[in-house]
Write a protein that holds these residues in place. Structure first.
Motif, mmCIF file in Angstrom:
data_model
loop_
_atom_site.group_PDB
_atom_site.id
_atom_site.type_symbol
_atom_site.label_atom_id
_atom_site.label_comp_id
_atom_site.label_asym_id
_atom_site.label_seq_id
_atom_site.Cartn_x
_atom_site.Cartn_y
_atom_site.Cartn_z
ATOM 1 N N THR A 107 31.028 -15.018 -15.609
ATOM 2 C CA THR A 107 30.473 -16.760 -16.432
ATOM 3 C C THR A 107 28.936 -17.140 -15.969
ATOM 4 O O THR A 107 28.717 -17.079 -14.980
ATOM 5 N N GLU A 108 29.136 -18.059 -16.415
ATOM 6 C CA GLU A 108 27.397 -18.844 -16.684
ATOM 7 C C GLU A 108 27.637 -19.699 -15.085
ATOM 8 O O GLU A 108 25.888 -19.696 -14.617
ATOM 9 N N GLU A 109 28.591 -20.094 -14.528
ATOM 10 C CA GLU A 109 28.928 -20.932 -13.658
ATOM 11 C C GLU A 109 28.695 -20.494 -11.977
ATOM 12 O O GLU A 109 28.194 -20.871 -11.472
ATOM 13 N N TRP A 110 27.994 -18.784 -12.161
ATOM 14 C CA TRP A 110 28.323 -18.063 -10.816
ATOM 15 C C TRP A 110 27.786 -16.638 -11.334
ATOM 16 O O TRP A 110 26.943 -16.316 -10.285
ATOM 17 N N ALA A 111 27.655 -16.495 -12.411
ATOM 18 C CA ALA A 111 26.871 -14.755 -12.113
ATOM 19 C C ALA A 111 25.799 -14.731 -11.826
ATOM 20 O O ALA A 111 24.517 -15.820 -11.987
ATOM 21 N N GLY A 112 24.780 -13.952 -11.208
ATOM 22 C CA GLY A 112 23.693 -13.441 -11.256
ATOM 23 C C GLY A 112 22.918 -12.349 -12.354
ATOM 24 O O GLY A 112 23.785 -12.466 -13.212
ATOM 25 N N VAL A 113 21.854 -11.193 -11.710
ATOM 26 C CA VAL A 113 21.442 -10.574 -12.789
ATOM 27 C C VAL A 113 22.569 -9.402 -12.967
ATOM 28 O O VAL A 113 23.091 -9.091 -14.216
ATOM 29 N N GLY A 114 23.967 -9.613 -12.086
ATOM 30 C CA GLY A 114 24.628 -8.445 -12.438
ATOM 31 C C GLY A 114 24.819 -7.086 -12.325
ATOM 32 O O GLY A 114 23.816 -6.810 -11.688
ATOM 33 N N PHE A 115 26.136 -6.856 -12.584
ATOM 34 C CA PHE A 115 26.270 -5.273 -12.218
ATOM 35 C C PHE A 115 25.473 -4.460 -12.400
ATOM 36 O O PHE A 115 24.875 -3.297 -12.070
ATOM 37 N N GLY A 116 24.615 -4.598 -13.915
ATOM 38 C CA GLY A 116 23.912 -3.516 -14.394
ATOM 39 C C GLY A 116 22.670 -3.439 -13.945
ATOM 40 O O GLY A 116 22.226 -1.929 -13.498
ATOM 41 N N LEU A 117 21.975 -4.186 -14.122
ATOM 42 C CA LEU A 117 20.688 -4.527 -13.363
ATOM 43 C C LEU A 117 20.623 -3.443 -11.879
ATOM 44 O O LEU A 117 19.810 -3.710 -11.630
ATOM 45 N N SER A 118 21.707 -4.575 -11.611
ATOM 46 C CA SER A 118 20.777 -4.693 -9.480
ATOM 47 C C SER A 118 21.572 -3.207 -9.381
ATOM 48 O O SER A 118 20.610 -2.407 -8.373
ATOM 49 N N THR A 119 22.284 -2.106 -10.249
ATOM 50 C CA THR A 119 23.081 -0.489 -9.675
ATOM 51 C C THR A 119 21.809 0.659 -10.365
ATOM 52 O O THR A 119 20.949 0.967 -9.203
ATOM 53 N N LEU A 120 20.941 -0.543 -11.266
ATOM 54 C CA LEU A 120 19.794 0.740 -11.904
ATOM 55 C C LEU A 120 18.581 0.227 -10.972
ATOM 56 O O LEU A 120 18.058 1.491 -10.917
ATOM 57 N N LEU A 121 18.238 -0.942 -10.040
ATOM 58 C CA LEU A 121 17.669 -1.103 -9.045
ATOM 59 C C LEU A 121 17.781 -0.754 -8.253
ATOM 60 O O LEU A 121 16.885 0.580 -7.789
ATOM 61 N N LEU A 122 18.573 -0.243 -7.524
ATOM 62 C CA LEU A 122 19.020 -0.072 -6.570
ATOM 63 C C LEU A 122 19.204 1.424 -6.916
ATOM 64 O O LEU A 122 18.617 2.462 -6.268
ATOM 65 N N VAL A 123 19.582 2.002 -7.602
ATOM 66 C CA VAL A 123 19.355 3.687 -8.094
ATOM 67 C C VAL A 123 17.689 3.856 -8.153
ATOM 68 O O VAL A 123 16.758 5.295 -7.916
ATOM 69 N N THR A 124 17.056 3.282 -8.212
ATOM 70 C CA THR A 124 15.490 3.686 -8.918
ATOM 71 C C THR A 124 14.268 3.786 -7.831
ATOM 72 O O THR A 124 13.959 4.906 -7.441
ATOM 73 N N VAL A 125 15.008 2.728 -6.780
ATOM 74 C CA VAL A 125 14.566 2.478 -5.827
ATOM 75 C C VAL A 125 14.751 3.802 -5.083
ATOM 76 O O VAL A 125 13.908 4.564 -4.396
ATOM 77 N N LEU A 126 15.604 4.324 -4.685
ATOM 78 C CA LEU A 126 16.627 5.675 -4.040
ATOM 79 C C LEU A 126 15.616 6.862 -4.280
ATOM 80 O O LEU A 126 15.951 7.309 -3.694
ATOM 81 N N ALA A 127 15.908 6.764 -5.861
ATOM 82 C CA ALA A 127 15.767 8.254 -6.537
ATOM 83 C C ALA A 127 13.820 7.634 -6.149
ATOM 84 O O ALA A 127 13.344 9.192 -5.781
ATOM 85 N N ALA A 128 13.074 7.051 -6.588
ATOM 86 C CA ALA A 128 11.718 7.277 -5.889
ATOM 87 C C ALA A 128 11.363 7.649 -5.002
ATOM 88 O O ALA A 128 10.232 8.162 -4.280
ATOM 89 N N TRP A 129 11.988 6.718 -4.022
ATOM 90 C CA TRP A 129 12.288 7.115 -2.460
ATOM 91 C C TRP A 129 12.474 8.848 -2.111
ATOM 92 O O TRP A 129 11.782 10.020 -1.104
ATOM 93 N N ALA A 130 13.848 9.508 -2.542
ATOM 94 C CA ALA A 130 13.567 10.780 -2.398
ATOM 95 C C ALA A 130 13.191 11.492 -2.330
ATOM 96 O O ALA A 130 12.908 11.931 -2.427
#
Length: 581
Positions: A369-392
């Motif tokens: 909901t707009e009262e508490w949400a950040g960028v959310g699960f989808g973007l956060s997971t994609l960003l984490l996967v991108t960083v880890l995959a590029a590093w690996a």
């Protein structure tokens, strides 16, 4: 870069709204006539600036627009934007902060035709930043309605993709990676949900990006106009929210080498500086100091809103930011988490956390909901996967892949600028004890990403089919967030509830769903059943309540009645003197 003239126009309009709000207040002309004169002057100003505003812009080309939105990810963004607009147009605003103090404070100002320190127990009407409110004031004056206020968020939301691409490429992110993230980042749950609302967190991301982008443009082209726009955009960022002040750091690192450029046109630069000062947090800071002897206004707030121990704030807020953004998009276990989260920690640590925060800062919701949400699960997971995959796989990726169109050549300065938003965020963490952290730092997210997305290894990932499908999946995951949001549901809630019947809704989870949607449905006008009991000729209503209660219902219909807040300390003579009927 056809988006650029629109960004310039939005910055000019935003600055004009803040300046006119303070100036008209000083003359007690915060009314329709005052804003009519301001609108005329604004049109003349935009006409005189038309050539500089249109600089670097392209003519409208329908074929180019349709070709751009023919790709799945851009088509998904267009669909999300359409749903956001429909939600904002169909429903009255229901943002809690907006209804509790943001809209009422503007109505109080318009009633007195000036900004003033309001006699109220709701301290937030007085000590908070006024940038968003100064954009609301002319709309409320002209329409006597809150139905159009969502446009203050929706219009800058449409500018986010172009600004993300321009800023990211100028900071060294590859053009291909920047192209994908220009659509992905605006699909963050906080930006989508607030784009159809009257929250004041997401819209300030445009000012943060514009301040940095125009500073980078000025660094490359040495144009004085870009220096001015960067200065005004950063002022608007601080005027939007007090919590955005730490973001002065990355902008300051870019702006200091450009400051001598202001001397090339001293008179015009002086006018721009004065405009920036009025558009910033400075007027509110001065008024706070005059009225409560504290320029921040924290003397009026909950004591734990400013954290007492920075060593507690940094790790605790970091953990909250991660859990809020990585929580599943649909999280049925939110109730269990909210009850049990602190039980996993030793008692001394739990007590220390509770003593330093204003409330249950770790809480999550079943859906964003707009009262508490950040960028959310989808973007956060994609960003984490991108960083880890590029590093690996960094050794396997070629180093000759996409380069930004204007590759930065400023070495160590660029690295400092890239990582400085993290320093600003840690400073915010060390000071803030507020709840709903993930949405409070909405202006920070766009400046945090470039440091994580730079590099040829990450640029090469974009060519991988699995990454592109993952990006599209993230965009599609945002659709149920927009459709199911209790504030503006785009599905037949009442029809479904009536078809299901009471038997199924007696289940605890069914009750929870129904109660949430009903509460949001009533929130725009919570005292609607009280209002008909007021006499038709009643012009002044007294309102006695706590600081978290909203008086918005008693103002409706806007312009026909005024509300006077009654404090527990008020004497009978004081109440009578205010002509409360």
């Amino acid at each position: 870069m056809s988006f650029l003239p629109l960004v310039r126009i939005w910055i000019v309009i935003s600055a004009l709204a803040s300046v006119s709000g303070w100036v008209l207040s000083s003359m007690q002309q915060l009314n329709l006539a005052g804003y009519a004169v301001t609108a005329l002057l604004g049109v003349m100003l935009l006409f005189l600036m038309r050539h500089s505003l249109a600089q670097d812009g392209r003519c409208f080309c329908w074929k180019r627009i349709t070709r751009r939105f023919a790709r799945p990810i851009t088509l998904a963004f267009a669909g999300l934007a359409l749903l956001v607009f429909l939600g904002g147009a169909l429903y009255h605003p229901s943002n809690y902060d907006g209804l509790t103090y943001r809209v009422p404070r503007v109505l109080h100002w318009l009633d007195q035709q000036q900004w003033h320190w309001i006699h109220t127990v709701n301290y937030r009407m007085n000590d908070r930043s006024c940038g968003f409110e100064w954009l609301m004031a002319p709309i409320l004056v002209a329409t006597q309605s809150d139905r159009f206020l969502f446009l203050i968020n929706f219009l800058p939301f449409l500018l986010l993709p172009g600004l993300v691409f321009s800023t990211f490429t100028r900071l060294g992110v590859s053009a291909r990676m920047s192209w994908y993230w220009m659509w992905l980042l605006p699909a963050g749950y906080n930006y989508l949900l607030q784009a159809g609302s009257i929250g004041n967190d997401g819209y300030s991301a445009v000012y943060a990006l514009a301040a940095v982008d125009f500073a980078l443009r000025a660094k490359a082209g040495r144009r004085i106009g870009d220096v001015w726009l960067s200065l005004v955009a950063m002022a608007l960022l601080t005027g939007a929210k007090f919590g955005n002040l730490p973001l002065l750091l990355p902008w300051f690192l870019l702006f200091i080498p450009l400051a001598p450029k202001l001397l090339s046109k001293p008179l015009a630069s002086l006018l721009v500086i004065l405009t920036a000062l009025l558009a910033s947090f400075l007027p509110t800071a001065l008024l706070n100091y005059i009225n409560c002897s504290d320029w921040t206004g924290l003397a009026l707030e909950n004591p734990n809103i400013a954290i007492q121990n920075p060593l507690v704030g940094i790790p605790a807020n970091s953990a909250v930011l991660l859990t809020s953004n990585f929580a599943p998009t649909v999280f049925p276990l939110a109730g269990w988490w909210n009850q049990s989260a602190l039980s996993f920690l030793p008692g001394k640590i739990s007590a220390l956390l509770l003593a330093n925060f204003e409330g249950p800062f770790y809480q999550l919701g079943e859906i964003p909901t707009e009262e508490w949400a950040g960028v959310g699960f989808g973007l956060s997971t994609l960003l984490l996967v991108t960083v880890l995959a590029a590093w690996a796989g960094r050794r396997r990726f070629p180093f000759h892949c996409d380069q930004p169109p204007m590759k930065p050549a400023w070495g160590w300065h660029r690295r400092i600028v890239l990582w400085s938003p993290y320093v600003a965020l840690l400073f915010f963490f060390s000071k803030s004890g507020m709840m709903t952290l993930a949405r409070l730092v909405s202006a920070y997210y766009p400046l945090l990403l470039p440091a994580l997305l730079c590099g040829s290894a990450k640029a090469a990932l974009v060519r991988r089919r699995w990454w592109r499908w993952s990006a599209l999946a993230v965009m599609l995951l945002a659709f149920p967030v927009v459709i199911l949001t209790p504030a503006r549901p785009l599905w037949p809630v009442q029809t479904v509830f009536s078809k299901i019947g009471n038997a199924e809704l007696n289940h605890p989870f069914g009750k929870r769903i129904k109660s949430v949607y009903l509460v949001y449905a009533d929130r725009p006008d919570p005292l609607a059943k009280v209002r008909p009991a007021l006499p038709d000729d009643c012009t002044t209503v007294g309102f006695a309540a706590g600081c978290d209660d909203t008086e918005i219902s008693l103002w409706r219909p806007f312009g026909q009645r005024r509300v006077e807040d009654i404090l527990a300390s008020d004497s009978r003579s004081q109440i009578h003197a205010r002509q409360i009927e």
